[in-house]
Design a protein around this motif. Structure first.
Motif, PDB file in Angstrom:
ATOM      1  N   TYR A 252       0.985  -1.248   0.164  1.00  0.00           N
ATOM      2  CA  TYR A 252      -0.055  -0.147   0.021  1.00  0.00           C
ATOM      3  C   TYR A 252       0.627   1.394  -0.004  1.00  0.00           C
ATOM      4  CZ  TYR A 252      -3.856  -3.188   1.234  1.00  0.00           C
ATOM      5  OH  TYR A 252      -4.719  -4.200   1.116  1.00  0.00           O
ATOM      6  N   GLY A 253       1.265   1.634  -1.054  1.00  0.00           N
ATOM      7  CA  GLY A 253       2.079   2.905  -1.469  1.00  0.00           C
ATOM      8  C   GLY A 253       1.263   4.053  -1.547  1.00  0.00           C
ATOM      9  N   PHE A 267      -4.000   9.024  -8.229  1.00  0.00           N
ATOM     10  CA  PHE A 267      -3.635   9.648  -6.849  1.00  0.00           C
ATOM     11  C   PHE A 267      -2.305   9.991  -7.040  1.00  0.00           C
ATOM     12  CE2 PHE A 267      -7.868   8.421  -5.425  1.00  0.00           C
ATOM     13  CZ  PHE A 267      -8.554   9.472  -4.806  1.00  0.00           C
ATOM     14  N   SER A 268      -1.569   8.699  -7.254  1.00  0.00           N
ATOM     15  CA  SER A 268      -0.034   8.781  -7.205  1.00  0.00           C
ATOM     16  C   SER A 268       0.622   9.994  -7.849  1.00  0.00           C
ATOM     17  CB  SER A 268       0.518   7.382  -7.504  1.00  0.00           C
ATOM     18  OG  SER A 268       1.809   7.527  -7.573  1.00  0.00           O
ATOM     19  N   VAL A 458      -8.304  15.615  -0.768  1.00  0.00           N
ATOM     20  CA  VAL A 458      -6.825  15.027  -0.925  1.00  0.00           C
ATOM     21  C   VAL A 458      -6.732  14.338  -2.120  1.00  0.00           C
ATOM     22  CG1 VAL A 458      -4.816  14.154  -0.188  1.00  0.00           C
ATOM     23  CG2 VAL A 458      -6.336  15.324   1.505  1.00  0.00           C
ATOM     24  N   THR A 459      -6.063  14.955  -3.357  1.00  0.00           N
ATOM     25  CA  THR A 459      -6.166  14.248  -4.642  1.00  0.00           C
ATOM     26  C   THR A 459      -4.821  13.750  -4.944  1.00  0.00           C
ATOM     27  OG1 THR A 459      -5.883  16.250  -5.578  1.00  0.00           O
ATOM     28  CG2 THR A 459      -8.165  15.612  -5.433  1.00  0.00           C
ATOM     29  N   ARG A 460      -3.774  14.014  -4.179  1.00  0.00           N
ATOM     30  CA  ARG A 460      -2.314  13.321  -4.454  1.00  0.00           C
ATOM     31  C   ARG A 460      -2.089  12.439  -3.192  1.00  0.00           C
ATOM     32  NH1 ARG A 460      -2.844  13.162  -8.645  1.00  0.00           N
ATOM     33  NH2 ARG A 460      -2.394  14.344 -10.458  1.00  0.00           N
ATOM     34  N   THR A 461      -1.358  11.509  -3.708  1.00  0.00           N
ATOM     35  CA  THR A 461      -0.658  10.836  -2.626  1.00  0.00           C
ATOM     36  C   THR A 461       0.833  10.412  -3.076  1.00  0.00           C
ATOM     37  OG1 THR A 461      -1.442   8.694  -3.889  1.00  0.00           O
ATOM     38  CG2 THR A 461      -2.754   9.583  -1.744  1.00  0.00           C
ATOM     39  N   PHE A 462       1.511   9.894  -2.236  1.00  0.00           N
ATOM     40  CA  PHE A 462       2.912   9.749  -2.538  1.00  0.00           C
ATOM     41  C   PHE A 462       3.391   8.479  -2.100  1.00  0.00           C
ATOM     42  CE2 PHE A 462       1.826  14.134  -2.060  1.00  0.00           C
ATOM     43  CZ  PHE A 462       2.474  14.792  -3.285  1.00  0.00           C
TER      44      PHE A 462
END
Ligand code: AMP
Ligand code: MG
Length: 465
Positions: A252-253, A267-268, A458-462
């Motif tokens: 789960y990144g 999202f990534s 929140v639309t971005r994940t890292f």
């Protein structure tokens, strides 16, 4: 603490792993321990012994090692990856008779770390804990979270210094498509055969050889990805090194659940081309199974015949996925006697949802009263009439089991992480309690059903590094 280890991976050919002790951390403190999971694994004693979950104390019977693998990352072949920040402590056989790995993630450098520091910061540890336990509670095959500890150390990431943490992860195994690929690429047929025998005995005891194994893994992967689609879940890094042979969701990144629905959602932050967008997941699943099939070819006596045969088997992924997808969405709509025509009913609803950016979870949670989720109310009313004709008398019961009311919404996960970085784990624990009861809403958890406002979204994940 007593962990009833029963290790087998270290008996495989030595080139498949490196013995590796976790590197101790400065000041380990417990964030969470999953007592139910510990009981399932037969672990006894002081479960709050942070030194064990941090890797400072290696418990009796452990056989710590780092596993070798390779993989296609965003379609590009990387001939050597491996556990760069994880150490497999060993395996246990649970009270349910199932063998599982216990792995520390963020446990220090290994020979496979390349340029990395072998550590993890708090964010990915909390995200994986929340999302994997939510997936399990919803009924999706997944790795589990057994413990999370803070390390009292700082790790340096692009955005600056962040608090370090270690996640203890449990999986039916950590064997990936990339574990097969690295041996096939090296022409190491002896190890490839040993790995195949190990995987069949461990995960697919009914399989009689590579052909059966391929079919079984294809079937499980197709079903798994159909379940993701039914939750609006986007894995985010479906590289072949992140595809578990057991059919569990792993790594789960930058994963996230969609709030408002659109099939192109990504999202990534590193997935600039949208390779792993929501709607692309089944196609990528098939592509990953083609890589698995390719890695099994060296085991086959007649290579050309095997290529033709395996190609046909990989092509079946699409049909298996379609059938599983229809199963998943029929349950979400409370339809018991599924027919091919119901496919249109599902795709028409999804099209309406995409057009109006309706909230994925709440539309399904509130059918038939989801009208206010749509701008095109006439469109929804017309759809609802067609649906009424297909709904089972038992629809409410079927739907209640298929449509979670609470998912780990991305803005909530981010809030839990920000608070954790500031030393406050109460939001993390509140969210964890809510997402592990996904089909039930109480006064305490009601606010977690709410879609984010435009300010909260929140639309971005890292990536989880
Ligand atoms: P991922 O895409 O997160 O699954 O990671 C891809 C590869 O990079 C794996 O082999 C990881 O072990 C490795 N890796 C990721 N982060 C780190 C880190 N901080 N230190 C060492 N290796 C890492
Ligand atoms: Mg990975």
């Amino acid at each position: 603490m007593q962990i009833p280890f029963d290790n087998s991976y270290f008996t495989l050919p030595a080139q498949m792993f490196t013995p590796q002790r976790p590197a101790p951390v400065r000041d380990p403190q417990i964030i969470a321990v999953n007592r139910d999971l510990a009981a399932l694994l037969g672990i006894t004693g002081d479960l709050a012994d942070a030194a064990v979950w941090a890797g400072n104390t290696v418990p009796a019977g452990a056989n710590p090692l780092a596993q070798l693998y390779a993989g296609h990352q965003f379609g590009h072949w990387n001939p050597q990856l491996g556990d760069g920040r994880a150490v497999l402590l060993g395996e246990v056989i649970g009270t349910d008779g199932i063998r599982r790995d216990i792995q520390l993630k963020g446990a220090g450098r290994t020979p496979y770390s390349r340029g990395g520091d072998g550590r993890s910061w708090l964010g990915p540890v909390l995200r994986e804990y929340l999302v994997s336990e939510a997936m399990h509670a919803i009924g999706v095959p997944t790795t589990r979270a057994l413990a999370a500890v803070s390390t009292g150390e700082i790790v340096l990431r692009e955005d600056g210094p962040l608090p370090g943490a270690v996640l203890t992860r449990v999986a039916q195994s950590h064997i990936r498509v990339g574990t097969f690929q690295v041996l096939a690429a090296r022409g190491d047929i002896t190890a490839l055969q040993a790995l195949t025998d190990h995987v069949i005995a461990r995960h697919y005891p009914g399989a009689t050889g590579p052909v059966d194994l391929l079919d079984a893994v294809i079937a499980r992967s197709a079903r798994l990805i159909a379940q993701w689609m039914g939750l609006g879940f986007i894995h985010g890094v479906m590289n072949t090194d992140n595809v578990a042979i057991s059919g569990e969701t792993i790594d789960y990144g930058p994963c996230a659940f969609m709030d408002s629905f659109h099939p192109d959602t990504v999202f990534s932050a590193i997935d600039r081309q949208g390779r792993y967008a929501y709607a692309n997941q089944p196609g990528i699943g098939a592509w990953n199974m083609a890589q698995f099939a390719t890695a099994l070819i060296p085991l086959m006596p007649d290579r050309d015949a095997a290529i033709a045969d395996f190609t046909a088997r990989v092509h079946r992924f699409a049909d298996l996925f379609d059938a599983a997808w229809l199963d998943v969405f029929a349950a979400k709509l409370g339809i018991a006697d599924i027919t091919a025509e119901d496919r249109g009913l599902v795709t028409d609803l999804l099209a309406l949802m995409a057009q109006d950016q309706a909230d994925f979870t709440n539309v399904f949670a509130h059918l038939p009263d989801a009208r206010d989720q749509f701008l095109d109310r006439a469109g929804f009313d017309a759809w609802r009439q067609r649906w009424a004709a297909r709904r089972s008398p038992d629809a409410a019961r079927i739907m209640a089991q298929a449509n979670p009311l609470i998912i780990p919404r991305n803005h909530r996960v981010e809030q839990a992480i920000s608070a954790g970085v500031a030393g406050d784990f109460a939001p993390f624990h509140a969210l964890l309690a809510a997402v592990t009861q996904p089909f039930k809403v109480t006064a305490e958890t009601a606010d977690f059903t709410r879609a984010p406002t435009s300010d909260e979204r929140v639309t971005r994940t890292f990536c989880g590094t």
